[in-house]
Scaffold this motif. Sequence first.
Motif, PDB file in Angstrom:
ATOM      1  N   LYS A  23       0.899  65.515  64.340  1.00 31.14           N
ATOM      2  CA  LYS A  23       1.401  64.366  63.241  1.00 31.14           C
ATOM      3  C   LYS A  23       0.169  63.941  62.227  1.00 31.14           C
ATOM      4  CE  LYS A  23       5.732  64.753  64.115  1.00 31.14           C
ATOM      5  NZ  LYS A  23       6.945  64.786  62.992  1.00 31.14           N
ATOM      6  N   ASP A  24      -0.806  63.861  62.904  1.00 28.64           N
ATOM      7  CA  ASP A  24      -1.987  63.383  62.188  1.00 28.64           C
ATOM      8  C   ASP A  24      -3.267  63.810  62.482  1.00 28.64           C
ATOM      9  OD1 ASP A  24      -3.953  61.233  61.399  1.00 28.64           O
ATOM     10  OD2 ASP A  24      -2.793  59.489  62.153  1.00 28.64           O
ATOM     11  N   LYS A  25      -3.904  64.445  61.285  1.00 26.17           N
ATOM     12  CA  LYS A  25      -5.171  65.171  61.529  1.00 26.17           C
ATOM     13  C   LYS A  25      -6.368  64.473  61.626  1.00 26.17           C
ATOM     14  CE  LYS A  25      -5.792  65.534  56.527  1.00 26.17           C
ATOM     15  NZ  LYS A  25      -5.826  66.247  55.220  1.00 26.17           N
ATOM     16  N   ARG A  26      -6.575  63.217  61.421  1.00 24.18           N
ATOM     17  CA  ARG A  26      -7.528  62.345  61.773  1.00 24.18           C
ATOM     18  C   ARG A  26      -7.271  61.938  63.155  1.00 24.18           C
ATOM     19  NH1 ARG A  26     -11.006  59.807  57.887  1.00 24.18           N
ATOM     20  NH2 ARG A  26     -10.548  60.556  55.788  1.00 24.18           N
ATOM     21  N   LEU A  27      -6.373  61.477  63.649  1.00 29.88           N
ATOM     22  CA  LEU A  27      -6.236  61.182  65.048  1.00 29.88           C
ATOM     23  C   LEU A  27      -6.556  62.283  66.010  1.00 29.88           C
ATOM     24  CD1 LEU A  27      -5.827  59.104  67.287  1.00 29.88           C
ATOM     25  CD2 LEU A  27      -3.479  59.888  67.051  1.00 29.88           C
ATOM     26  N   ALA A  28      -6.133  63.406  65.491  1.00 31.86           N
ATOM     27  CA  ALA A  28      -6.440  64.696  66.038  1.00 31.86           C
ATOM     28  C   ALA A  28      -8.007  64.945  66.243  1.00 31.86           C
ATOM     29  CB  ALA A  28      -5.866  66.105  65.411  1.00 31.86           C
TER      30      ALA A  28
END
Length: 218
Positions: A23-28
Amino acid sequence: MTPMDKTITLDQDTPSVIHLCQKDKRLAKVISMIGPITYSLHQDPYVFLIHEIIEQMLSAKVGNIIYGRLSDLCDGHISIETISSLSDEEIKSIGTANSKVKFIRSITEVVLKDPSFFDNLKDLPDEEVYRRLTSIKGIGPWTAKMYLLFVLNRNDILPYEDVAFLQGFSWAYNTKDLSPAAVKKRCKKWKPYSSIAARYMYRALDTGLTKQEFHLYK
């Protein structure tokens, strides 16, 4: 801090982590930088709340110093009984404010009147736990959310009132807009695992990652 056990591990194979990474590339990217996280839950809810009340509006360092003084007053064992045996003046002598003495008395009185108060919270929905805790003098939104996160291990708590969380969030998302509305909008994609994402924000701060500029593709 308070007694802890029930070790829990989050890694790339954990369903909640997989969901967040999708859902979230930054969090990934943050998750990939940090790797597996292992944590334990606090097992004494009364002691946890006493610590959080003391730490309200203070840095963690100062809060822990004052909490340590309280522990010394209790001969190393903070409990309803040892707190009840202290006078207001003794509690104030550790360097805490008059208001916090009242807050400590307030939660102590609640548990003395209802010894099953904490047990009854375990199976209630997040909103009801939050309501019951914040109805106690001295327990506000921040303290209630810390309880939901670190005692009850609820999955979808977004602690946008917490300075440490906001430091990690500001770093990962390269933003200075830390208003509740902005944070909630940006983090909507984390649901229903906001707590899991928050743990990675905390860990990024604790491990010193936030001292370096965040690069999504580097």
